[in-house]
Design a protein around this motif. Structure first.
Motif, PDB file in Angstrom:
ATOM      1  N   ALA A  22      38.704  52.447  35.112  1.00  0.00           N
ATOM      2  CA  ALA A  22      38.628  51.584  34.011  1.00  0.00           C
ATOM      3  C   ALA A  22      37.381  52.209  32.952  1.00  0.00           C
ATOM      4  O   ALA A  22      36.406  52.404  33.487  1.00  0.00           O
ATOM      5  CB  ALA A  22      38.681  50.005  34.290  1.00  0.00           C
ATOM      6  N   THR A  23      37.806  51.767  31.621  1.00  0.00           N
ATOM      7  CA  THR A  23      36.902  51.973  30.699  1.00  0.00           C
ATOM      8  C   THR A  23      36.603  50.638  29.904  1.00  0.00           C
ATOM      9  O   THR A  23      37.561  50.453  29.219  1.00  0.00           O
ATOM     10  CB  THR A  23      37.137  53.044  29.841  1.00  0.00           C
ATOM     11  N   LEU A  24      35.733  49.877  30.327  1.00  0.00           N
ATOM     12  CA  LEU A  24      35.600  48.491  29.801  1.00  0.00           C
ATOM     13  C   LEU A  24      33.981  48.254  29.119  1.00  0.00           C
ATOM     14  O   LEU A  24      33.093  48.923  29.764  1.00  0.00           O
ATOM     15  CB  LEU A  24      35.782  47.373  30.805  1.00  0.00           C
ATOM     16  N   LEU A 152      40.645  40.130  36.237  1.00  0.00           N
ATOM     17  CA  LEU A 152      41.144  41.521  36.288  1.00  0.00           C
ATOM     18  C   LEU A 152      41.447  41.713  37.846  1.00  0.00           C
ATOM     19  O   LEU A 152      40.935  41.532  38.454  1.00  0.00           O
ATOM     20  CB  LEU A 152      40.093  42.418  35.735  1.00  0.00           C
ATOM     21  N   HIS A 154      42.979  45.252  40.353  1.00  0.00           N
ATOM     22  CA  HIS A 154      43.510  46.749  40.427  1.00  0.00           C
ATOM     23  C   HIS A 154      45.022  46.408  41.121  1.00  0.00           C
ATOM     24  O   HIS A 154      45.276  45.964  42.107  1.00  0.00           O
ATOM     25  CB  HIS A 154      42.605  47.176  41.347  1.00  0.00           C
ATOM     26  N   MET A 173      38.835  47.400  26.175  1.00  0.00           N
ATOM     27  CA  MET A 173      39.591  48.218  27.166  1.00  0.00           C
ATOM     28  C   MET A 173      40.114  49.368  26.769  1.00  0.00           C
ATOM     29  O   MET A 173      40.949  49.459  25.578  1.00  0.00           O
ATOM     30  CB  MET A 173      40.567  47.330  27.773  1.00  0.00           C
ATOM     31  N   THR A 177      42.660  52.089  31.619  1.00  0.00           N
ATOM     32  CA  THR A 177      42.113  50.751  32.246  1.00  0.00           C
ATOM     33  C   THR A 177      43.813  50.220  32.503  1.00  0.00           C
ATOM     34  O   THR A 177      44.136  49.395  33.387  1.00  0.00           O
ATOM     35  CB  THR A 177      41.756  49.755  31.190  1.00  0.00           C
ATOM     36  N   GLN A 178      44.560  50.402  31.491  1.00  0.00           N
ATOM     37  CA  GLN A 178      45.949  49.466  31.523  1.00  0.00           C
ATOM     38  C   GLN A 178      47.027  50.106  32.380  1.00  0.00           C
ATOM     39  O   GLN A 178      47.930  49.663  33.048  1.00  0.00           O
ATOM     40  CB  GLN A 178      46.502  49.482  30.166  1.00  0.00           C
ATOM     41  N   TRP A 181      44.659  48.412  36.020  1.00  0.00           N
ATOM     42  CA  TRP A 181      44.505  47.167  36.000  1.00  0.00           C
ATOM     43  C   TRP A 181      45.211  46.240  35.310  1.00  0.00           C
ATOM     44  O   TRP A 181      45.826  46.538  34.205  1.00  0.00           O
ATOM     45  CB  TRP A 181      43.055  46.977  35.631  1.00  0.00           C
ATOM     46  N   HIS A 183      45.433  42.218  33.568  1.00  0.00           N
ATOM     47  CA  HIS A 183      44.419  40.880  33.545  1.00  0.00           C
ATOM     48  C   HIS A 183      45.243  39.729  32.888  1.00  0.00           C
ATOM     49  O   HIS A 183      46.339  39.639  32.644  1.00  0.00           O
ATOM     50  CB  HIS A 183      43.731  41.435  32.185  1.00  0.00           C
TER      51      HIS A 183
END
Length: 208
Positions: A22-24, A152, A154, A173, A177-178, A181, A183
């Motif tokens: 993820a990149t959050l 969130l 995984h 996000m 990520t999508q 993960w 949400h």
């Protein structure tokens, strides 16, 4: 109108959240405190909020929140079995779009506004992975009003994470990520005020 000042995205205690696949990035005070109440009131009273039916487990049900889809004329978006035709940008939402594009360095041509009226309004588990968003979409999510839990999970590893998205915060996000993960914003029995969530995104342009 929102403040023209921009908040840095990568300085402690805010910044990148260490989750795998993820990149959050979370910025707690992206919207200046002096601007939040007026912006919330303007959006709450002027946007053409509506409830729409969606198909859930093969049956039509009403969405448990108010929503509004706005964007460029060709930002047509299909999710939950419904095709959304964009309404024109308001001045405030377009100003937020321009600020996000400057800060994040990525284009946005649409925004999904959700209004959670109380703790009974919610958002079920999902990922923003529709084909028109592309394989690595950047979703910029601004919260105004009451703080709500943002969950969130995984898809493969069984990992879970919880955030409290507060008034004026920005959650970004990006990357994969999508893909990995999901949400959700769950219901709550605790007393909670209204919350507006603005999720800016870029959808592949298409004709109506």
């Amino acid at each position: 109108m929102p403040s023209s000042e921009t908040a840095p995205l990568f300085e402690p205690p805010q910044g990148a959240l260490a989750l795998p696949d993820a990149t959050l990035t979370l910025t707690p005070d992206f919207i200046a405190d002096a601007d939040r109440t007026a912006l919330f009131a303007t959006l709450r009273t002027t946007l053409p909020w509506q409830r729409q039916p969606i198909v859930l487990f093969g049956k039509p049900v009403m969405q448990p929140r108010l929503l509004c889809w706005m964007g460029d004329p060709d930002a047509v978006y299909t999710y939950s079995g419904r095709t959304q035709q964009p309404l024109p940008w308001t001045a405030d939402l377009n100003a937020l779009r321009q600020r996000l594009q400057t800060v994040l360095g990525t284009p946005f041509n649409s925004v999904l506004a959700n209004c959670y009226r109380d703790g009974r309004d919610s958002m079920g588990w999902h990922a923003d992975n529709e084909p028109e968003l592309g394989p690595a979409p950047v979703i910029a999510s601004i919260t105004l009003g009451a703080t709500r839990r943002f969950l969130l999970r995984h898809r493969q590893r069984g990992l879970r994470h919880r955030l409290a998205l507060s008034d004026g915060s920005l959650l970004v996000m990006a990357g994969s990520t999508q893909q990995h993960w999901q949400h959700a914003v769950p219901k709550t029995t605790l007393p909670v005020g209204e919350r507006i969530n603005l999720t800016f995104r870029y959808v592949t342009p298409r004709r109506r």
